[in-house]
Design a protein around this motif. Sequence first.
Motif, PDB file in Angstrom:
ATOM      1  N   VAL A  43      -5.239  19.249  -9.458  1.00 53.21           N
ATOM      2  CA  VAL A  43      -3.847  18.930  -9.119  1.00 53.21           C
ATOM      3  C   VAL A  43      -3.790  17.764  -8.130  1.00 53.21           C
ATOM      4  O   VAL A  43      -3.018  16.805  -8.302  1.00 53.21           O
ATOM      5  CB  VAL A  43      -3.134  20.168  -8.535  1.00 53.21           C
ATOM      6  N   GLY A  44      -4.627  17.827  -7.095  1.00 50.20           N
ATOM      7  CA  GLY A  44      -4.617  16.767  -6.089  1.00 50.20           C
ATOM      8  C   GLY A  44      -4.983  15.424  -6.674  1.00 50.20           C
ATOM      9  O   GLY A  44      -4.331  14.405  -6.377  1.00 50.20           O
ATOM     10  N   PHE A  45      -6.008  15.405  -7.514  1.00 47.91           N
ATOM     11  CA  PHE A  45      -6.408  14.128  -8.103  1.00 47.91           C
ATOM     12  C   PHE A  45      -5.362  13.627  -9.093  1.00 47.91           C
ATOM     13  O   PHE A  45      -5.065  12.430  -9.145  1.00 47.91           O
ATOM     14  CB  PHE A  45      -7.762  14.273  -8.797  1.00 47.91           C
ATOM     15  N   ALA A  46      -4.778  14.527  -9.886  1.00 52.31           N
ATOM     16  CA  ALA A  46      -3.756  14.114 -10.854  1.00 52.31           C
ATOM     17  C   ALA A  46      -2.528  13.543 -10.157  1.00 52.31           C
ATOM     18  O   ALA A  46      -1.939  12.556 -10.612  1.00 52.31           O
ATOM     19  CB  ALA A  46      -3.364  15.305 -11.733  1.00 52.31           C
ATOM     20  N   VAL A  47      -2.146  14.153  -9.028  1.00 49.95           N
ATOM     21  CA  VAL A  47      -1.001  13.630  -8.258  1.00 49.95           C
ATOM     22  C   VAL A  47      -1.296  12.229  -7.746  1.00 49.95           C
ATOM     23  O   VAL A  47      -0.443  11.328  -7.795  1.00 49.95           O
ATOM     24  CB  VAL A  47      -0.658  14.588  -7.095  1.00 49.95           C
ATOM     25  N   SER A  48      -2.511  12.012  -7.249  1.00 50.50           N
ATOM     26  CA  SER A  48      -2.866  10.683  -6.746  1.00 50.50           C
ATOM     27  C   SER A  48      -2.830   9.645  -7.865  1.00 50.50           C
ATOM     28  O   SER A  48      -2.442   8.494  -7.648  1.00 50.50           O
ATOM     29  CB  SER A  48      -4.259  10.718  -6.102  1.00 50.50           C
ATOM     30  N   VAL A  49      -3.219  10.038  -9.077  1.00 51.49           N
ATOM     31  CA  VAL A  49      -3.161   9.119 -10.218  1.00 51.49           C
ATOM     32  C   VAL A  49      -1.712   8.823 -10.597  1.00 51.49           C
ATOM     33  O   VAL A  49      -1.352   7.680 -10.896  1.00 51.49           O
ATOM     34  CB  VAL A  49      -3.926   9.710 -11.424  1.00 51.49           C
ATOM     35  N   PHE A  50      -0.851   9.849 -10.575  1.00 48.41           N
ATOM     36  CA  PHE A  50       0.553   9.634 -10.914  1.00 48.41           C
ATOM     37  C   PHE A  50       1.273   8.792  -9.859  1.00 48.41           C
ATOM     38  O   PHE A  50       2.216   8.048 -10.173  1.00 48.41           O
ATOM     39  CB  PHE A  50       1.280  10.966 -11.088  1.00 48.41           C
ATOM     40  N   VAL A  51       0.847   8.896  -8.611  1.00 45.44           N
ATOM     41  CA  VAL A  51       1.490   8.132  -7.528  1.00 45.44           C
ATOM     42  C   VAL A  51       1.051   6.668  -7.550  1.00 45.44           C
ATOM     43  O   VAL A  51       1.733   5.801  -7.002  1.00 45.44           O
ATOM     44  CB  VAL A  51       1.181   8.786  -6.160  1.00 45.44           C
ATOM     45  N   ALA A  52      -0.066   6.374  -8.196  1.00 48.72           N
ATOM     46  CA  ALA A  52      -0.596   5.004  -8.227  1.00 48.72           C
ATOM     47  C   ALA A  52       0.426   3.967  -8.708  1.00 48.72           C
ATOM     48  O   ALA A  52       0.468   2.852  -8.189  1.00 48.72           O
ATOM     49  CB  ALA A  52      -1.852   4.960  -9.088  1.00 48.72           C
ATOM     50  N   PRO A  53       1.299   4.271  -9.711  1.00 50.83           N
ATOM     51  CA  PRO A  53       2.276   3.265 -10.155  1.00 50.83           C
ATOM     52  C   PRO A  53       3.320   2.884  -9.110  1.00 50.83           C
ATOM     53  O   PRO A  53       4.172   2.031  -9.395  1.00 50.83           O
ATOM     54  CB  PRO A  53       2.952   3.933 -11.361  1.00 50.83           C
ATOM     55  N   LEU A  54       3.300   3.492  -7.930  1.00 53.06           N
ATOM     56  CA  LEU A  54       4.265   3.090  -6.894  1.00 53.06           C
ATOM     57  C   LEU A  54       4.167   1.609  -6.577  1.00 53.06           C
ATOM     58  O   LEU A  54       5.179   0.944  -6.297  1.00 53.06           O
ATOM     59  CB  LEU A  54       4.034   3.914  -5.618  1.00 53.06           C
ATOM     60  N   SER A  55       2.959   1.058  -6.600  1.00 53.08           N
ATOM     61  CA  SER A  55       2.801  -0.374  -6.317  1.00 53.08           C
ATOM     62  C   SER A  55       3.479  -1.212  -7.398  1.00 53.08           C
ATOM     63  O   SER A  55       4.081  -2.245  -7.106  1.00 53.08           O
ATOM     64  CB  SER A  55       1.313  -0.727  -6.234  1.00 53.08           C
ATOM     65  N   ILE A  56       3.405  -0.748  -8.657  1.00 48.86           N
ATOM     66  CA  ILE A  56       4.072  -1.464  -9.743  1.00 48.86           C
ATOM     67  C   ILE A  56       5.587  -1.369  -9.589  1.00 48.86           C
ATOM     68  O   ILE A  56       6.311  -2.346  -9.798  1.00 48.86           O
ATOM     69  CB  ILE A  56       3.643  -0.886 -11.107  1.00 48.86           C
ATOM     70  N   ILE A  57       6.073  -0.200  -9.210  1.00 43.56           N
ATOM     71  CA  ILE A  57       7.516  -0.019  -9.006  1.00 43.56           C
ATOM     72  C   ILE A  57       8.011  -0.947  -7.895  1.00 43.56           C
ATOM     73  O   ILE A  57       9.068  -1.581  -8.014  1.00 43.56           O
ATOM     74  CB  ILE A  57       7.818   1.456  -8.677  1.00 43.56           C
ATOM     75  N   ARG A  58       7.264  -1.038  -6.802  1.00 41.08           N
ATOM     76  CA  ARG A  58       7.652  -1.920  -5.708  1.00 41.08           C
ATOM     77  C   ARG A  58       7.665  -3.388  -6.148  1.00 41.08           C
ATOM     78  O   ARG A  58       8.554  -4.148  -5.777  1.00 41.08           O
ATOM     79  CB  ARG A  58       6.682  -1.726  -4.534  1.00 41.08           C
ATOM     80  N   LYS A  59       6.700  -3.766  -6.982  1.00 43.71           N
ATOM     81  CA  LYS A  59       6.648  -5.142  -7.463  1.00 43.71           C
ATOM     82  C   LYS A  59       7.824  -5.439  -8.387  1.00 43.71           C
ATOM     83  O   LYS A  59       8.398  -6.543  -8.333  1.00 43.71           O
ATOM     84  CB  LYS A  59       5.328  -5.376  -8.202  1.00 43.71           C
ATOM     85  N   VAL A  60       8.207  -4.471  -9.232  1.00 43.44           N
ATOM     86  CA  VAL A  60       9.354  -4.665 -10.124  1.00 43.44           C
ATOM     87  C   VAL A  60      10.635  -4.846  -9.321  1.00 43.44           C
ATOM     88  O   VAL A  60      11.457  -5.724  -9.617  1.00 43.44           O
ATOM     89  CB  VAL A  60       9.482  -3.472 -11.095  1.00 43.44           C
ATOM     90  N   VAL A  61      10.832  -4.043  -8.280  1.00 51.62           N
ATOM     91  CA  VAL A  61      12.032  -4.146  -7.450  1.00 51.62           C
ATOM     92  C   VAL A  61      12.053  -5.475  -6.702  1.00 51.62           C
ATOM     93  O   VAL A  61      13.101  -6.134  -6.589  1.00 51.62           O
ATOM     94  CB  VAL A  61      12.106  -2.959  -6.459  1.00 51.62           C
ATOM     95  N   ARG A  62      10.891  -5.917  -6.192  1.00 49.06           N
ATOM     96  CA  ARG A  62      10.835  -7.147  -5.402  1.00 49.06           C
ATOM     97  C   ARG A  62      11.064  -8.389  -6.265  1.00 49.06           C
ATOM     98  O   ARG A  62      11.749  -9.324  -5.853  1.00 49.06           O
ATOM     99  CB  ARG A  62       9.484  -7.244  -4.686  1.00 49.06           C
ATOM    100  N   THR A  63      10.476  -8.395  -7.466  1.00 42.50           N
ATOM    101  CA  THR A  63      10.578  -9.586  -8.312  1.00 42.50           C
ATOM    102  C   THR A  63      11.719  -9.511  -9.327  1.00 42.50           C
ATOM    103  O   THR A  63      12.010 -10.519  -9.981  1.00 42.50           O
ATOM    104  CB  THR A  63       9.263  -9.792  -9.076  1.00 42.50           C
ATOM    105  N   ARG A  64      12.325  -8.321  -9.496  1.00 41.40           N
ATOM    106  CA  ARG A  64      13.383  -8.119 -10.489  1.00 41.40           C
ATOM    107  C   ARG A  64      12.878  -8.472 -11.891  1.00 41.40           C
ATOM    108  O   ARG A  64      13.628  -8.960 -12.738  1.00 41.40           O
ATOM    109  CB  ARG A  64      14.625  -8.954 -10.147  1.00 41.40           C
TER     110      ARG A  64
END
Length: 308
Positions: free
Chosen positions: A140-161
């Motif tokens: 569970v802990g490792f799977a959560v860390s893998v699912f949270v990894a796209p946060l950097s992509i989400i931040r980049k999408v918001v910043r660059t639109r």
Amino acid sequence: MAGLSLHHPLAFAFGLLGNIISFMTYLAPLPTFYRIYKSKSTEGFQSVPYVVALFSAMLWIYYALLKSDEILLITINTAGCVIETLYIVIYLAYAPKKAKLFTAMILLLLNVSVFGLILLLTMLLSAGHSRVVLVGWVCVGFAVSVFVAPLSIIRKVVRTRSVEFMPFFLSLSLTVSAVVWFLYGLFIKDKYVALPNVIGFTFGVIQMGLYALYCNATPRLPAKGVDADKDNEAVDDTVMVPEHVVTIAKLGAPAVEMKTCEVHPVESPPTEEAAKQEDDEPSVEELEMAGNKGSNNTESSLDATCVV
């Protein structure tokens, strides 16, 4: 709980569907690795996602073997281990030396050392159902860390639109996969399978919402792009300087030629001191007469010496 995934119709149906969707997700990077094979170069691609996916599949196989009779978890994660291993082998075959060393180091650290440590500790510190619980929480802990990894992509999408960093169909497949595996875990009453997929579904919905919001938006240039434009302008200004220098040289050339043509030597009248120096200097005739006298005296002295 053993055998429930095989005998419960809905659990088996969702597990089979989850196998199909996850298998297609595993095959998604095939065009990338075909490109690497054709070009004989990794072209800057990173190996970390494939090493992490291999580690995740190894953990879930270990968990499914401890639970026993979890055929559907074993089948998809075994396929994942084989596919990810092939990806890593292709990457190592064509990666530069530095990338090969980094990939080998991550493999030894994560897939050998960390997995071996988990295996050893769970074998020594727990037994029976408690071992299943311990390994389940690790998954569970490792799977959560893998699912949270796209946060950097989400931040980049918001910043660059811009959604170029977040393909829609990949986000959609991950979201559907999370839903299917959540329902599978729910029907077999396995919280360790269900819980991570709740987080996966949440992030998948966020990604698709951002895609709908920014798919037609005007991309925003990042700060680095603005700095690069400023640097280009500075370079352009620097390039213009030699043109000004050439123009100045062309304008100054006639003036130099005019000065060269108009300048003539002018003889100045001699001064009194110079006239006195000229008077004091002996003439050429006087020097010759003095030379003749000196030679006569020398000859006479030589004759005298011979006589004596």
